[in-house]
Design a protein around this motif. Structure first.
Motif, mmCIF file in Angstrom:
data_model
loop_
_atom_site.group_PDB
_atom_site.id
_atom_site.type_symbol
_atom_site.label_atom_id
_atom_site.label_comp_id
_atom_site.label_asym_id
_atom_site.label_seq_id
_atom_site.Cartn_x
_atom_site.Cartn_y
_atom_site.Cartn_z
ATOM 1 N N TYR B 147 11.185 -35.016 23.804
ATOM 2 C CA TYR B 147 12.566 -34.529 23.723
ATOM 3 C C TYR B 147 12.716 -33.107 24.250
ATOM 4 O O TYR B 147 13.719 -32.455 24.035
ATOM 5 N N MET B 148 11.676 -32.632 24.905
ATOM 6 C CA MET B 148 11.764 -31.310 25.514
ATOM 7 C C MET B 148 12.047 -31.470 27.003
ATOM 8 O O MET B 148 11.459 -32.323 27.658
ATOM 9 N N ASP B 149 12.972 -30.658 27.508
ATOM 10 C CA ASP B 149 13.286 -30.780 28.928
ATOM 11 C C ASP B 149 12.390 -29.861 29.763
ATOM 12 O O ASP B 149 11.482 -29.210 29.246
ATOM 13 N N GLU B 150 12.687 -29.812 31.029
ATOM 14 C CA GLU B 150 11.853 -29.074 31.974
ATOM 15 C C GLU B 150 11.743 -27.597 31.602
ATOM 16 O O GLU B 150 10.747 -26.938 31.890
ATOM 17 N N LYS B 151 12.818 -27.085 30.985
ATOM 18 C CA LYS B 151 12.824 -25.667 30.630
ATOM 19 C C LYS B 151 12.237 -25.412 29.241
ATOM 20 O O LYS B 151 12.311 -24.302 28.720
ATOM 21 N N GLY B 152 11.726 -26.445 28.638
ATOM 22 C CA GLY B 152 11.134 -26.272 27.315
ATOM 23 C C GLY B 152 12.160 -26.254 26.194
ATOM 24 O O GLY B 152 11.875 -25.857 25.075
ATOM 25 N N LYS B 153 13.380 -26.695 26.511
ATOM 26 C CA LYS B 153 14.421 -26.754 25.495
ATOM 27 C C LYS B 153 14.308 -28.086 24.758
ATOM 28 O O LYS B 153 14.171 -29.141 25.389
ATOM 29 N N PHE B 154 14.384 -28.015 23.450
ATOM 30 C CA PHE B 154 14.206 -29.218 22.635
ATOM 31 C C PHE B 154 15.566 -29.834 22.310
ATOM 32 O O PHE B 154 16.462 -29.144 21.813
ATOM 33 N N HIS B 155 15.729 -31.115 22.577
ATOM 34 C CA HIS B 155 17.012 -31.783 22.366
ATOM 35 C C HIS B 155 16.999 -32.572 21.053
ATOM 36 O O HIS B 155 16.940 -33.801 21.057
ATOM 37 N N LEU B 156 17.107 -31.841 19.969
ATOM 38 C CA LEU B 156 17.022 -32.470 18.646
ATOM 39 C C LEU B 156 18.065 -33.557 18.454
ATOM 40 O O LEU B 156 17.777 -34.613 17.888
ATOM 41 N N ASN B 157 19.287 -33.286 18.943
ATOM 42 C CA ASN B 157 20.363 -34.240 18.682
ATOM 43 C C ASN B 157 20.303 -35.494 19.544
ATOM 44 O O ASN B 157 21.204 -36.325 19.507
ATOM 45 N N GLU B 158 19.237 -35.623 20.305
ATOM 46 C CA GLU B 158 19.024 -36.882 21.030
ATOM 47 C C GLU B 158 17.968 -37.749 20.351
ATOM 48 O O GLU B 158 17.632 -38.827 20.831
ATOM 49 N N THR B 159 17.448 -37.284 19.233
ATOM 50 C CA THR B 159 16.378 -38.035 18.567
ATOM 51 C C THR B 159 16.918 -39.140 17.666
ATOM 52 O O THR B 159 16.152 -39.957 17.169
ATOM 53 N N GLY B 160 18.233 -39.156 17.447
ATOM 54 C CA GLY B 160 18.808 -40.191 16.587
ATOM 55 C C GLY B 160 18.711 -39.861 15.104
ATOM 56 O O GLY B 160 18.534 -40.746 14.263
ATOM 57 N N LEU B 161 18.874 -38.610 14.773
ATOM 58 C CA LEU B 161 18.819 -38.161 13.377
ATOM 59 C C LEU B 161 19.797 -38.950 12.506
ATOM 60 O O LEU B 161 20.867 -39.338 12.963
ATOM 61 N N ILE B 162 19.436 -39.121 11.261
ATOM 62 C CA ILE B 162 20.355 -39.753 10.315
ATOM 63 C C ILE B 162 20.734 -38.760 9.224
ATOM 64 O O ILE B 162 20.035 -37.771 8.989
ATOM 65 N N ALA B 163 21.853 -39.047 8.580
ATOM 66 C CA ALA B 163 22.295 -38.244 7.441
ATOM 67 C C ALA B 163 22.316 -39.138 6.210
ATOM 68 O O ALA B 163 22.383 -40.370 6.311
ATOM 69 N N TYR B 164 22.234 -38.509 5.062
ATOM 70 C CA TYR B 164 22.351 -39.235 3.795
ATOM 71 C C TYR B 164 23.580 -38.684 3.092
ATOM 72 O O TYR B 164 23.738 -37.463 2.975
ATOM 73 N N SER B 165 24.458 -39.584 2.687
ATOM 74 C CA SER B 165 25.670 -39.097 2.040
ATOM 75 C C SER B 165 26.126 -40.048 0.956
ATOM 76 O O SER B 165 26.454 -41.210 1.236
ATOM 77 N N HIS B 166 26.076 -39.564 -0.281
ATOM 78 C CA HIS B 166 26.684 -40.298 -1.391
ATOM 79 C C HIS B 166 26.154 -41.727 -1.485
ATOM 80 O O HIS B 166 26.924 -42.681 -1.683
ATOM 81 N N LYS B 247 11.205 -39.692 31.152
ATOM 82 C CA LYS B 247 11.041 -38.409 31.824
ATOM 83 C C LYS B 247 9.719 -37.753 31.458
ATOM 84 O O LYS B 247 9.299 -37.782 30.320
ATOM 85 N N LYS B 248 9.143 -37.137 32.440
ATOM 86 C CA LYS B 248 7.988 -36.283 32.161
ATOM 87 C C LYS B 248 8.536 -34.926 31.742
ATOM 88 O O LYS B 248 9.380 -34.329 32.398
ATOM 89 N N ARG B 249 8.081 -34.413 30.641
ATOM 90 C CA ARG B 249 8.576 -33.127 30.156
ATOM 91 C C ARG B 249 7.470 -32.077 30.198
ATOM 92 O O ARG B 249 6.294 -32.394 30.103
ATOM 93 N N ASN B 250 7.910 -30.862 30.295
ATOM 94 C CA ASN B 250 6.937 -29.769 30.290
ATOM 95 C C ASN B 250 6.351 -29.546 28.906
ATOM 96 O O ASN B 250 6.999 -29.760 27.910
ATOM 97 N N LYS B 251 5.157 -29.060 28.874
ATOM 98 C CA LYS B 251 4.572 -28.652 27.606
ATOM 99 C C LYS B 251 4.787 -27.156 27.431
ATOM 100 O O LYS B 251 3.934 -26.349 27.781
ATOM 101 N N ASN B 252 5.949 -26.810 26.944
ATOM 102 C CA ASN B 252 6.249 -25.390 26.783
ATOM 103 C C ASN B 252 6.033 -25.025 25.324
ATOM 104 O O ASN B 252 6.753 -25.474 24.441
ATOM 105 N N LYS B 253 5.043 -24.222 25.073
ATOM 106 C CA LYS B 253 4.668 -23.926 23.687
ATOM 107 C C LYS B 253 5.601 -22.913 23.023
ATOM 108 O O LYS B 253 5.516 -22.669 21.848
ATOM 109 N N LYS B 254 6.476 -22.325 23.852
ATOM 110 C CA LYS B 254 7.352 -21.317 23.265
ATOM 111 C C LYS B 254 8.530 -21.957 22.539
ATOM 112 O O LYS B 254 9.095 -22.932 22.993
#
Ligand code: FMN
Ligand code: FMN
Lengths: 261, 261
Positions: B147-166, B247-254
């Motif tokens: 989920y990291m793009d070429e610039k090392g930015k992590f796209h958390l909201n593309e992982t399919g997160l779920i919420a728990y509510s009531h 996609k091949k993503r970069n391994k950006n440790k930062k």
């Protein structure tokens, strides 16, 4: 799956983005907060973490009270605005046409347009670092009556709650399952009344969900919600956009929670 | 809007429903937790509140470490199961075919299938009542590289997160806006690079969102996500369902976070 190790950071999402109302008899303010949550079921306890530089910080410290107002699709702009503008410079209630109501006991300011307002009393302030954590007891919960059904059950997930995640405000989508569904015989996102009793006692913390789910209802919450929001256009003068006008609901003062979490 | 006053209760939603992994060198366990959140930005600090009766309670108390693993649409059943079954009776890693990996430094167990695992070290246990609050420092964050793009930015909201509510597990829907959009000139759910700079300094807490949003992208996150989830069926042997293989993503440790919240 290849996982990269980062240094420490804040990555717990999705979170609520609540509007925290505060003030005293003469002054009121609203601050948007994502660093919030429940910390104890019994007694019901919550927290908010604030930077001391927030205008709200001193107001809350002085009064000892604040209210956590849940936010919805029709309050997204207000939520964001109250999170980028300071009460030092602008009257956020006035600017956002939000209505300040007061808790009858503590007189704590609350936002009428929010479907749920949770009145909290600070019991401790922990100075953790950039943020100070206000640990609080819940004093009362105000809910919009129009989301209560005939039996006095409150339908929180029909209010159009929003989540905040990694910089974005997101609507809530469809229901994927309810508490305990994974051990129901049918292995479907549904928990039946007979199954409920089999959910082990110790796991009953979160049973409220199970209580409310006695039949399969894997419906698309979001589309219903959006339909509703479209039908009732936002009226900036009265802000009744969250209000369900279609049904007359009972005024049941009892908390419809059988098993405290 | 007519509001009803209830007695105190827990009504802050939506929440994350995280899978907390824990254990020692020989034993591992997973417990689902909704009473969690961020309590401080700098240093990064979190909490989980647990009933002392949980099997995980003693494991975490003894080791001092736990990992918060975010949950996604492809992990809903696992999330629920780990929240209704006890490690006393069942090996949840084994039963749910989840892979235990270890933090290289603390050796804390983590769940490989989760897109984000946050390694935490307890610094204090507050005995509040039904629940004890584990206040913790974040030691490291592991993220799924796909989920990291070429610039090392992590796209958390593309992982399919779920919420728990009531009581319900809910998917995340569409993006309604990003941090600061309400004060952008266009008054649209979009924040431009020039606008960003105008966001007042004090409001920069949550600026990560703004940083990542330099153009209008009010896209339907949920439909993309579901498409993806449908394209890649869940394989119970390998559990790579969250993995983007396209996609091949970069391994950006930062850590790609410019403004700490
Ligand atoms: C979504 C969102 C979440 C926020 N969460 C917090 C928070 O948890 N703690 C905090 O101190 N500030 C938080 N902020 C920033 C404050 O809301 C912001 O600085 C606000 O302008 C302060 O208002 P005040 O000076 O009137 O108190 C958040 C902002 C946004 C938009
Ligand atoms: C969605 C969900 C959220 C939960 N949140 C909590 C929580 O915050 N604290 C807690 O003590 N238990 C919580 N539970 C209950 C525990 O996960 C459950 O009792 C579990 O079986 C304990 O496992 P253990 O005995 O192996 O530790 C939650 C359960 C579910 C399904």
């Amino acid at each position: 799956m290849q996982k990269t190790r980062w240094k420490a950071g804040n990555m717990i999402y999705p979170l609520p983005a609540v509007m925290v109302s505060c003030g005293n008899e003469t002054e009121t303010n609203i601050v948007t907060v994502a660093w919030t949550g429940t910390i104890c079921t019994n007694p019901p306890m919550t927290y908010i973490s604030l930077r001391p530089s927030r205008y709200s910080y001193d107001l809350i410290k002085a009064s000892g009270y604040f209210a956590i107002n849940l936010t919805t699709e029709s309050l997204v702009r207000e939520t964001d605005f109250c999170g980028v503008k300071s009460g030092r410079d602008v009257d956020k209630f006035k600017e956002m046409h939000l209505t300040c109501i007061r808790d009858e006991e503590t007189h704590c300011p609350m936002i009428e347009e929010s479907p749920v307002s949770i009145v909290c009393e600070t019991v401790e302030i922990k100075e953790l670092g950039s943020h100070h954590m206000f640990i609080a007891n819940v004093k009362a919960v105000y809910v919009d009556e129009s989301y209560m059904d005939e039996k006095g059950k409150f339908h929180l997930n029909e209010t159009g709650l929003i989540a905040y995640s990694h910089g974005s405000y997101l609507s809530i989508g469809e229901e994927l399952g309810t508490f305990g569904y994974s051990i129901s015989k049918k292995k479907k996102p549904c928990i039946t009344k007979s199954k409920k009793d089999k959910v082990e006692q110790e796991a009953s913390t979160m049973k409220k969900g199970a209580e409310k789910s006695t039949s399969c209802h894997n419906k698309k919450v979001s589309s219903n919600k959006r339909e509703k929001n479209q039908q009732i256009p936002r009226n900036s003068a009265t802000h009744k956009s969250n209000k369900k006008t279609s049904k007359k609901r009972n005024k049941n003062k009892k908390h419809n929670k059988k098993t405290p979490q």
